[in-house]
Design an enzyme around this catalytic site. Structure first.
Site, PDB file in Angstrom:
ATOM      1  N   CYS A  36       0.816  -1.227   0.000  1.00  0.00           N
ATOM      2  CA  CYS A  36       0.000   0.000   0.000  1.00  0.00           C
ATOM      3  C   CYS A  36       0.847   1.274   0.000  1.00  0.00           C
ATOM      4  O   CYS A  36       0.357   2.343  -0.361  1.00  0.00           O
ATOM      5  CB  CYS A  36      -0.948   0.009   1.184  1.00  0.00           C
ATOM      6  SG  CYS A  36      -2.100  -1.372   1.164  1.00  0.00           S
ATOM      7  N   HIS A  91      -3.369   7.403   1.767  1.00  0.00           N
ATOM      8  CA  HIS A  91      -3.722   6.078   1.261  1.00  0.00           C
ATOM      9  C   HIS A  91      -5.113   5.752   1.796  1.00  0.00           C
ATOM     10  O   HIS A  91      -5.386   5.906   2.990  1.00  0.00           O
ATOM     11  CB  HIS A  91      -2.708   5.051   1.749  1.00  0.00           C
ATOM     12  CG  HIS A  91      -3.171   3.650   1.590  1.00  0.00           C
ATOM     13  ND1 HIS A  91      -3.698   3.183   0.401  1.00  0.00           N
ATOM     14  CD2 HIS A  91      -3.235   2.604   2.456  1.00  0.00           C
ATOM     15  CE1 HIS A  91      -4.040   1.919   0.555  1.00  0.00           C
ATOM     16  NE2 HIS A  91      -3.786   1.547   1.791  1.00  0.00           N
ATOM     17  N   ASN A  94     -10.085   0.044  -0.632  1.00  0.00           N
ATOM     18  CA  ASN A  94      -8.622   0.093  -0.533  1.00  0.00           C
ATOM     19  C   ASN A  94      -8.029  -0.535  -1.797  1.00  0.00           C
ATOM     20  O   ASN A  94      -8.146  -1.745  -2.009  1.00  0.00           O
ATOM     21  CB  ASN A  94      -8.176  -0.663   0.714  1.00  0.00           C
ATOM     22  CG  ASN A  94      -6.673  -0.606   0.928  1.00  0.00           C
ATOM     23  OD1 ASN A  94      -5.918  -0.247   0.027  1.00  0.00           O
ATOM     24  ND2 ASN A  94      -6.227  -0.965   2.109  1.00  0.00           N
TER      25      ASN A  94
HETATM   26  N1  ACO Z   1     -18.701  -8.398   8.494  1.00  0.00           N
HETATM   27  C1  ACO Z   1     -19.252  -8.618   9.697  1.00  0.00           C
HETATM   28  N2  ACO Z   1     -18.513  -8.886  10.785  1.00  0.00           N
HETATM   29  C2  ACO Z   1     -17.177  -8.930  10.639  1.00  0.00           C
HETATM   30  C3  ACO Z   1     -16.544  -8.686   9.399  1.00  0.00           C
HETATM   31  C4  ACO Z   1     -17.363  -8.429   8.305  1.00  0.00           C
HETATM   32  N3  ACO Z   1     -16.868  -8.192   7.060  1.00  0.00           N
HETATM   33  N4  ACO Z   1     -15.228  -8.789   9.569  1.00  0.00           N
HETATM   34  C5  ACO Z   1     -15.009  -9.070  10.869  1.00  0.00           C
HETATM   35  N5  ACO Z   1     -16.195  -9.146  11.506  1.00  0.00           N
HETATM   36  C6  ACO Z   1     -16.438  -9.439  12.918  1.00  0.00           C
HETATM   37  C7  ACO Z   1     -15.324 -10.226  13.552  1.00  0.00           C
HETATM   38  O1  ACO Z   1     -15.442 -11.600  13.275  1.00  0.00           O
HETATM   39  C8  ACO Z   1     -15.518  -9.901  15.010  1.00  0.00           C
HETATM   40  O2  ACO Z   1     -16.538 -10.699  15.516  1.00  0.00           O
HETATM   41  P1  ACO Z   1     -16.428 -11.361  16.986  1.00  0.00           P
HETATM   42  O3  ACO Z   1     -16.336 -10.185  17.909  1.00  0.00           O
HETATM   43  O4  ACO Z   1     -17.667 -12.128  17.087  1.00  0.00           O
HETATM   44  O5  ACO Z   1     -15.180 -12.163  16.929  1.00  0.00           O
HETATM   45  C9  ACO Z   1     -16.003  -8.471  14.974  1.00  0.00           C
HETATM   46  O6  ACO Z   1     -16.476  -8.225  13.643  1.00  0.00           O
HETATM   47  C10 ACO Z   1     -14.917  -7.465  15.300  1.00  0.00           C
HETATM   48  O7  ACO Z   1     -13.756  -7.809  14.533  1.00  0.00           O
HETATM   49  P2  ACO Z   1     -12.463  -6.925  14.573  1.00  0.00           P
HETATM   50  O8  ACO Z   1     -11.457  -7.479  13.615  1.00  0.00           O
HETATM   51  O9  ACO Z   1     -12.041  -6.728  15.988  1.00  0.00           O
HETATM   52  O10 ACO Z   1     -13.086  -5.594  13.997  1.00  0.00           O
HETATM   53  P3  ACO Z   1     -12.497  -4.170  14.004  1.00  0.00           P
HETATM   54  O11 ACO Z   1     -13.383  -3.263  14.719  1.00  0.00           O
HETATM   55  O12 ACO Z   1     -11.047  -4.158  14.364  1.00  0.00           O
HETATM   56  O13 ACO Z   1     -12.607  -3.811  12.449  1.00  0.00           O
HETATM   57  C11 ACO Z   1     -11.180  -3.720  10.532  1.00  0.00           C
HETATM   58  C12 ACO Z   1     -11.938  -4.621  11.484  1.00  0.00           C
HETATM   59  C13 ACO Z   1     -12.164  -2.871   9.763  1.00  0.00           C
HETATM   60  C14 ACO Z   1     -10.399  -4.592   9.534  1.00  0.00           C
HETATM   61  C15 ACO Z   1     -10.221  -2.838  11.361  1.00  0.00           C
HETATM   62  O14 ACO Z   1      -9.436  -3.611  12.215  1.00  0.00           O
HETATM   63  C16 ACO Z   1      -9.344  -2.005  10.527  1.00  0.00           C
HETATM   64  O15 ACO Z   1      -9.766  -1.050   9.950  1.00  0.00           O
HETATM   65  N6  ACO Z   1      -8.044  -2.337  10.456  1.00  0.00           N
HETATM   66  C17 ACO Z   1      -7.140  -1.638   9.613  1.00  0.00           C
HETATM   67  C18 ACO Z   1      -6.764  -2.565   8.583  1.00  0.00           C
HETATM   68  C19 ACO Z   1      -6.817  -2.000   7.198  1.00  0.00           C
HETATM   69  O16 ACO Z   1      -7.537  -1.127   6.833  1.00  0.00           O
HETATM   70  N7  ACO Z   1      -5.996  -2.620   6.437  1.00  0.00           N
HETATM   71  C20 ACO Z   1      -5.899  -2.293   5.078  1.00  0.00           C
HETATM   72  C21 ACO Z   1      -4.608  -2.744   4.600  1.00  0.00           C
HETATM   73  S1  ACO Z   1      -3.340  -1.981   5.462  1.00  0.00           S
HETATM   74  C22 ACO Z   1      -3.364  -0.484   4.983  1.00  0.00           C
HETATM   75  O17 ACO Z   1      -3.747  -0.236   3.888  1.00  0.00           O
HETATM   76  C23 ACO Z   1      -2.937   0.500   5.963  1.00  0.00           C
END
Ligand code: ACO
Length: 325
Positions: A115, A252, A282
């Site tokens: 990225c 980004h 993304n």
């Molecule tokens: N739909 C519904 N529920 C989901 C989904 C989905 N697509 N994905 C995960 N969940 C659930 C999980 O299973 C979990 O359930 P549980 O509590 O029963 O176990 C719950 O949602 C919470 O999951 P988390 O992973 O803790 O969710 P979080 O609030 O952290 O959000 C996310 C996840 C959006 C990926 C977040 O961590 C984030 O934004 N991370 C940054 C990563 C990113 O954007 N990466 C891109 C590449 S890197 C870059 O470009 C910088």
């Protein structure tokens, strides 16, 4: 003191025709529009057609950037294509783009920093220009991330899409002050200790397969906000400017919550942040040049504006580039 600066002469971008809504994603994995929008800000993403390769997207974005610049591909000295999803293991997809554009001199290569790839590629081209080795460079970010998504993993497949963006850089003389047009400073970082937080579980010399994207989302989120704010401040400090001097932050486009967290940490008002993640999702190395092209073509970015481009990605890699339009 007179110095060489890399000025942006033109921008261009391309998104594949197929638009995939959150509703369509709910037919693939157990997710909801509400979950995706509230956690990421993503409404839709574009996916490339089966016969559409990363180089095809890159070529279209490059043609539009060359058209805006009003220059011929033959007059380019260099192409750097940032991608983590090349057409083939080799040759570089940049070579395919070079041939398609009809550029028979100079050199072309791919850059892999996921990225952060576009920021890495921009800094690389800028250094070739500042060294006097290159007069005109085409810098592209292009990805077909849909090809490395695991459509059974709801935690990752809803986040990414395909697209391409490009800029044409040209050497110009500057005074060596922060009033100069062009790239003022670039800062790159990586820390391979975090490679297992965001990676693809395949590759030519490990599994012999392409593999799928894997990510520990929470850990990535935590590092992203800290590292991005830090590299933005590092860039501003390097030229004696502050966040108040910025006209535009072009981040980004990983996730709306990361964008909000970073701009809040910097004390930047939301209207100074270019946000396209809702429509583009993304697109990895393509996301910054895609967002840049949108804001240039809709007239938001004007000559003399101060822009800060920043990104973080797998590796971890992160970086920023400060430039005056
Ligand atoms: N739909 C519904 N529920 C989901 C989904 C989905 N697509 N994905 C995960 N969940 C659930 C999980 O299973 C979990 O359930 P549980 O509590 O029963 O176990 C719950 O949602 C919470 O999951 P988390 O992973 O803790 O969710 P979080 O609030 O952290 O959000 C996310 C996840 C959006 C990926 C977040 O961590 C984030 O934004 N991370 C940054 C990563 C990113 O954007 N990466 C891109 C590449 S890197 C870059 O470009 C910088």
């Amino acid at each position: 003191m007179k110095i060489i600066r890399s000025i942006v002469r033109g921008t261009g971008s391309y998104l594949p025709k197929r638009i995939v809504t959150n509703e369509e994603m709910t037919r693939m994995v157990d997710t909801s529009d509400e979950w995706i929008v509230s956690r990421t800000g993503i409404n839709v993403r574009h996916f490339a057609a089966d016969d559409e390769k990363t180089s095809d997207l890159a070529i279209k974005a490059a043609e539009r950037a060359l058209e805006m610049a009003g220059i011929d591909a033959e007059s380019l000295d260099m192409i750097v294509l940032a991608t983590a999803t090349p057409d083939q293991t080799f040759p570089a997809s940049a070579a395919t783009v070079q041939a398609a554009l009809g550029m028979t001199s100079g050199f072309a290569f791919d850059m892999q920093a996921v990225c952060s790839g576009f920021v890495y590629a921009l800094a690389t081209a800028d250094n070739f220009i500042k060294a006097g080795q290159v007069k005109r460079a085409l810098v592209i970010g292009a990805e077909t991330f849909s090809r490395i998504l695991d459509f059974e993993d709801r935690t990752t497949c809803v986040l990414f899409g395909d697209g391409a963006g490009a800029v044409v850089l040209e050497a110009h003389e500057g005074k060596g002050t922060s009033d100069d047009r062009g790239i003022l400073t670039s800062h790159l970082h990586s820390d391979g200790r975090y490679r297992d937080l965001l990676y693809v579980d395949g590759g030519p010399s490990s599994t012999g397969t392409v593999g799928h994207l894997r990510m520990k989302g929470r850990d990535v989120f935590r590092h992203a906000v800290v590292n991005l704010a830090s590299v933005v401040n590092e860039s501003l400090d390097a030229v004696g400017l502050t966040a108040d001097d910025l006209d535009w932050l072009i981040p980004h486009q990983a996730n709306k919550r990361i964008l909000d967290g970073t701009s809040r940490k910097l004390g930047l008002p939301p209207e100074k942040v270019v946000v396209t993640v809702g429509k583009h999702s993304n697109t990895s190395a393509a996301s910054i040049p895609l967002a840049l092209d949108v804001a240039v073509r809709d007239g938001r970015i004007k000559e003399g504006d101060l822009l800060l481009l920043e990104a973080m990605g797998g590796g971890f890699t992160w970086g920023a580039s400060l430039l005056r339009w």
